[in-house]
Design a protein around this motif. Structure first.
Motif, PDB file in Angstrom:
ATOM      1  N   LEU A  94       0.812  -1.210   0.000  1.00 31.06           N
ATOM      2  CA  LEU A  94       0.000   0.000   0.000  1.00 31.06           C
ATOM      3  C   LEU A  94       0.851   1.268   0.000  1.00 31.06           C
ATOM      4  N   PHE A  95       1.982   1.226   0.703  1.00 27.19           N
ATOM      5  CA  PHE A  95       2.850   2.399   0.756  1.00 27.19           C
ATOM      6  C   PHE A  95       3.412   2.703  -0.629  1.00 27.19           C
ATOM      7  N   ALA A  96       3.909   1.673  -1.318  1.00 27.29           N
ATOM      8  CA  ALA A  96       4.441   1.874  -2.672  1.00 27.29           C
ATOM      9  C   ALA A  96       3.340   2.344  -3.616  1.00 27.29           C
ATOM     10  N   THR A  97       2.134   1.791  -3.461  1.00 28.94           N
ATOM     11  CA  THR A  97       0.999   2.220  -4.285  1.00 28.94           C
ATOM     12  C   THR A  97       0.699   3.692  -4.062  1.00 28.94           C
ATOM     13  N   SER A  98       0.724   4.099  -2.805  1.00 24.83           N
ATOM     14  CA  SER A  98       0.439   5.494  -2.483  1.00 24.83           C
ATOM     15  C   SER A  98       1.481   6.433  -3.075  1.00 24.83           C
ATOM     16  N   ILE A  99       2.753   6.091  -2.920  1.00 23.94           N
ATOM     17  CA  ILE A  99       3.830   6.951  -3.423  1.00 23.94           C
ATOM     18  C   ILE A  99       3.726   7.151  -4.933  1.00 23.94           C
ATOM     19  N   THR A 100       3.267   6.111  -5.639  1.00 20.95           N
ATOM     20  CA  THR A 100       3.188   6.198  -7.100  1.00 20.95           C
ATOM     21  C   THR A 100       1.876   6.817  -7.591  1.00 20.95           C
ATOM     22  N   HIS A 101       0.931   7.081  -6.689  1.00 19.94           N
ATOM     23  CA  HIS A 101      -0.365   7.614  -7.128  1.00 19.94           C
ATOM     24  C   HIS A 101      -0.755   8.929  -6.455  1.00 19.94           C
ATOM     25  N   THR A 102       0.098   9.446  -5.575  1.00 20.53           N
ATOM     26  CA  THR A 102      -0.165  10.749  -4.975  1.00 20.53           C
ATOM     27  C   THR A 102       1.172  11.389  -4.643  1.00 20.53           C
ATOM     28  N   SER A 103       1.139  12.574  -4.060  1.00 21.92           N
ATOM     29  CA  SER A 103       2.398  13.242  -3.736  1.00 21.92           C
ATOM     30  C   SER A 103       3.059  12.563  -2.542  1.00 21.92           C
ATOM     31  N   VAL A 104       4.377  12.649  -2.475  1.00 23.60           N
ATOM     32  CA  VAL A 104       5.118  12.066  -1.353  1.00 23.60           C
ATOM     33  C   VAL A 104       4.689  12.721  -0.044  1.00 23.60           C
ATOM     34  N   ALA A 105       4.461  14.024  -0.079  1.00 24.65           N
ATOM     35  CA  ALA A 105       4.037  14.734   1.131  1.00 24.65           C
ATOM     36  C   ALA A 105       2.713  14.169   1.650  1.00 24.65           C
ATOM     37  N   ASN A 106       1.738  13.970   0.756  1.00 24.43           N
ATOM     38  CA  ASN A 106       0.454  13.388   1.163  1.00 24.43           C
ATOM     39  C   ASN A 106       0.658  12.032   1.817  1.00 24.43           C
ATOM     40  N   THR A 107       1.450  11.180   1.174  1.00 20.76           N
ATOM     41  CA  THR A 107       1.679   9.827   1.687  1.00 20.76           C
ATOM     42  C   THR A 107       2.283   9.858   3.080  1.00 20.76           C
ATOM     43  N   LEU A 108       3.359  10.613   3.252  1.00 19.20           N
ATOM     44  CA  LEU A 108       4.082  10.597   4.524  1.00 19.20           C
ATOM     45  C   LEU A 108       3.289  11.251   5.655  1.00 19.20           C
ATOM     46  N   VAL A 109       2.535  12.289   5.327  1.00 16.88           N
ATOM     47  CA  VAL A 109       1.720  12.937   6.361  1.00 16.88           C
ATOM     48  C   VAL A 109       0.628  11.987   6.851  1.00 16.88           C
ATOM     49  N   ILE A 110      -0.065  11.353   5.911  1.00 13.59           N
ATOM     50  CA  ILE A 110      -1.134  10.423   6.294  1.00 13.59           C
ATOM     51  C   ILE A 110      -0.556   9.227   7.043  1.00 13.59           C
ATOM     52  N   PHE A 111       0.548   8.689   6.548  1.00 17.59           N
ATOM     53  CA  PHE A 111       1.161   7.508   7.173  1.00 17.59           C
ATOM     54  C   PHE A 111       1.686   7.813   8.568  1.00 17.59           C
ATOM     55  N   ALA A 112       2.062   9.065   8.817  1.00 15.49           N
ATOM     56  CA  ALA A 112       2.625   9.446  10.117  1.00 15.49           C
ATOM     57  C   ALA A 112       1.629   9.305  11.259  1.00 15.49           C
ATOM     58  N   THR A 113       0.342   9.208  10.934  1.00 13.29           N
ATOM     59  CA  THR A 113      -0.674   9.111  11.983  1.00 13.29           C
ATOM     60  C   THR A 113      -0.832   7.690  12.526  1.00 13.29           C
ATOM     61  N   ALA A 114      -0.111   6.720  11.962  1.00 18.24           N
ATOM     62  CA  ALA A 114      -0.260   5.318  12.376  1.00 18.24           C
ATOM     63  C   ALA A 114      -0.105   5.099  13.877  1.00 18.24           C
TER      64      ALA A 114
END
Length: 298
Positions: A94-114
């Motif tokens: 899912l992380f690789a999918t996210s990085i390739t389909h949205t901005s890196v900033a979006n991915t890392l900010v959302i993932f940081a809430t885990a």
């Protein structure tokens, strides 16, 4: 060993070692999003090679490190280890999918809430108390994530944002399971998880359709960056409090997009900047308050 004031070698404390290991782990992991972006391949091929290389490296290192106890160590994982492996494989995909389909900033900010959602899951499934500051942090983070989603509507990024949320959820569940079974080392499970992700992606991937340039990026990513960072991050927090670990993990959310901005000139949109600022501020505040109140839900 370090030199003391009198010139004598001084042993680092367990806490200092934890800070060092976790910080190094986050710094090693920080260019991972950039490495994903540099590979000119479809997401399934990307997941296949990252999962296969990481899994092979981790399992080989485990076998060498444990010597004759490797079989016993793998058996000790049991059903719990398999669950953690599947969750990690899902997170990797899912992380690789996210990085390739949205901005890196979006991915890392959302993932940081885990970690925040892991605290809520620990309350639901383990009965652990969750302080008010965490509930407030979760609420504010959800609002920030929804704002980021709003900025992705009509841009083709919403799927990547949802994948990031899925990766965060997989991470949160994995952290909860590992917390419930903290007596078992889950490092081998990460290796198994990488191979599971590779096996799942194999049916959709084109493993031998990548270029030499892609191989030059995938090899350090799968053999060095992922195994080393997860090993350091996995061992460091054993010596730190949860708030301290949370503060250090925020570094990736800040540094990761900077790598991509510097090399690829990808600039976050306004929603990512505002939502990211809110999430980072919330995580920092939650961790700082947690450090001052170690007896309350840390």
């Amino acid at each position: 060993m370090v030199e003391g004031l009198a010139g004598r070698p001084t042993r680092l404390s367990s806490h200092a070692i934890g800070l060092l290991l976790t910080t190094l782990g986050v710094l090693v992991l920080s260019p991972d999003s950039l490495l994903i972006r540099l590979v000119d391949a479809d997401v399934w091929t990307l997941v296949f090679w990252r999962g296969f290389l990481m899994g092979l490296t981790v399992l080989t290192a485990t076998a060498v490190w444990s010597r004759g106890d490797a079989v016993a160590q793998f058996r000790s994982l049991g059903g719990v280890g398999l669950v953690v492996a599947m969750l990690f494989g899902s997170q990797l995909t899912l992380f690789a999918t996210s990085i390739t389909h949205t901005s890196v900033a979006n991915t890392l900010v959302i993932f940081a809430t885990a970690p925040l959602f892991a605290a809520v899951l620990s309350r639901i499934f383990l009965g652990e108390p969750v302080p008010l500051r965490v509930w407030l942090a979760v609420t504010a983070s959800l609002g920030a994530i929804l704002y980021i989603f709003f900025g992705s509507i009509g841009t083709g990024r919403i799927g990547g944002d949802l994948a990031a949320a899925g990766a965060a959820l997989a991470m949160a569940i994995g952290l909860t399971v590992m917390r419930r079974n903290s007596h078992v080392s889950m490092v081998p499970a990460w290796g198994v998880g990488g191979l599971l992700a590779a096996a799942f992606a194999a049916s959709f991937a084109d493993p031998f359709g990548i270029s030499g340039e892609d191989v030059a990026v995938l090899l350090p990513s799968g053999i060095l960056v992922l195994p080393i960072s997860f090993a350091l991050i996995g061992h460091g927090p054993r010596r730190l409090s949860a708030p301290e670990t949370g503060l250090l993990m925020i570094l990736e959310t800040i540094i990761g997009p900077l790598w991509v901005w510097w090399i690829l000139e990808e600039q976050p949109n306004a929603e990512a900047l505002v939502g990211g600022a809110i999430v980072i501020a919330v995580l920092v505040a939650n961790s700082v308050v947690g450090l001052r109140q170690p007896s309350i839900g840390s």
